[in-house]
Enzyme design. Sequence first.
Site, PDB file in Angstrom:
ATOM      1  N   THR A  27      54.286 107.915  15.435  1.00  0.00           N
ATOM      2  CA  THR A  27      55.482 107.289  14.860  1.00  0.00           C
ATOM      3  C   THR A  27      55.028 106.451  13.666  1.00  0.00           C
ATOM      4  OG1 THR A  27      55.297 105.271  16.183  1.00  0.00           O
ATOM      5  CG2 THR A  27      56.568 107.091  17.145  1.00  0.00           C
ATOM      6  N   ALA A  58      51.492 104.096  17.369  1.00  0.00           N
ATOM      7  CA  ALA A  58      52.511 103.229  16.764  1.00  0.00           C
ATOM      8  C   ALA A  58      51.814 102.248  15.828  1.00  0.00           C
ATOM      9  CB  ALA A  58      53.307 102.492  17.831  1.00  0.00           C
ATOM     10  N   VAL A  84      46.524 102.509  17.716  1.00  0.00           N
ATOM     11  CA  VAL A  84      47.223 101.575  16.835  1.00  0.00           C
ATOM     12  C   VAL A  84      47.030 101.989  15.379  1.00  0.00           C
ATOM     13  CG1 VAL A  84      47.384  99.171  16.106  1.00  0.00           C
ATOM     14  CG2 VAL A  84      46.948  99.731  18.523  1.00  0.00           C
ATOM     15  N   LYS A  85      48.170 102.218  14.705  1.00  0.00           N
ATOM     16  CA  LYS A  85      48.119 102.597  13.290  1.00  0.00           C
ATOM     17  C   LYS A  85      48.062 101.337  12.422  1.00  0.00           C
ATOM     18  CE  LYS A  85      50.675 106.044  11.895  1.00  0.00           C
ATOM     19  NZ  LYS A  85      51.853 106.937  11.650  1.00  0.00           N
ATOM     20  N   VAL A  86      47.094 101.325  11.520  1.00  0.00           N
ATOM     21  CA  VAL A  86      46.890 100.159  10.657  1.00  0.00           C
ATOM     22  C   VAL A  86      46.835 100.645   9.202  1.00  0.00           C
ATOM     23  CG1 VAL A  86      45.344  98.237  10.098  1.00  0.00           C
ATOM     24  CG2 VAL A  86      45.535  99.038  12.474  1.00  0.00           C
TER      25      VAL A  86
END
Length: 220
Positions: A27, A58, A84-86
Site C-alpha cells: 500500500t 505500509a 515498513v515503507k520509508v
Amino acid sequence: MELYLDTSDVAAVRKLARIFPLAGVTTNPSIVAAGKTPLDVLLPELQDALGGQGRLFAQVMANTAEGMVSDARKLRGIISDIVVKVPVTAEGLAAIKLLTAEGIPTLGTAVYGAAQGMMSALAGAEYVAPYVNRIDAQGGSGIRTVEELQQLLELHAPESKVLAASFKTPRQALDCLLVGCQSITLPLDVAQQFIAMPAVDAAIEKFEHDWMGAFGRTSL
Ligand code: G3P
C-alpha cells in the site's frame, strides 16, 4: 520472484489471491486514503483476504527519522511482521538505519534514481521500490533505472531486492522482470490485464463450439 498487488481493495485481494500466486499486498498513503479505511482496520482485513499468508507493506507518514521510527513501531503493532515503507529522503535513510538496527524490515520507497535506491539498500532496506511509470512520465527511463539498480544491488548490496512499482502497462512490468528484478507490485488493472486476453476467450469459445457440433454438449 515475488508478485504483490498494490491496492487497498480488500474484496479484490480476496478474489485475486485465489487466482494469482501472490506474495502479499503493498500500500502507499494515497492508496489507503483513496479507500478511506484507517490502517488499523484495513491491514488486518488485507491479511485475512490473503488467507493469513503473505507479506503486507505500509508506509510511514512522519518526515523526521525519529517520527518515522515511531510510525514504524505503530505499524508493527498492527501487523507484527509488516514491512515498513520509508521514503528515501535524508531523514528516511537515517530512519532505515535505525529500523534496521531494531530488526524492523524496511522498503525504501519513492525511488526515482538508481543511486538513491542503492543508498537505501546500503542503509539496510530489504526492498527498494523504483517508480517505473512515474520515471517514464518525467521523460526518464523506468526500465533503465530498474536495470541499473538491479546491477548495483547485485554488486554491492546482495541482501536487498528490487521491488519495482508504479506500472501502467503489463509490458512495463514484464520488462522489469526481464532485466532481473526479483519482485514487482501491480495495480489491480495491470494485474488483471495479465490474464484478460480476448484471443484466449475466442480460442476457448471455438473449442466449445466444435465440441458441441460433434457431441451435442460442451462437457467431456
Ligand atoms: O506504491 C508506490 C507506487 O506503486 C506508486 O504507483 O501508480 O501511483 O505511480 P503510481
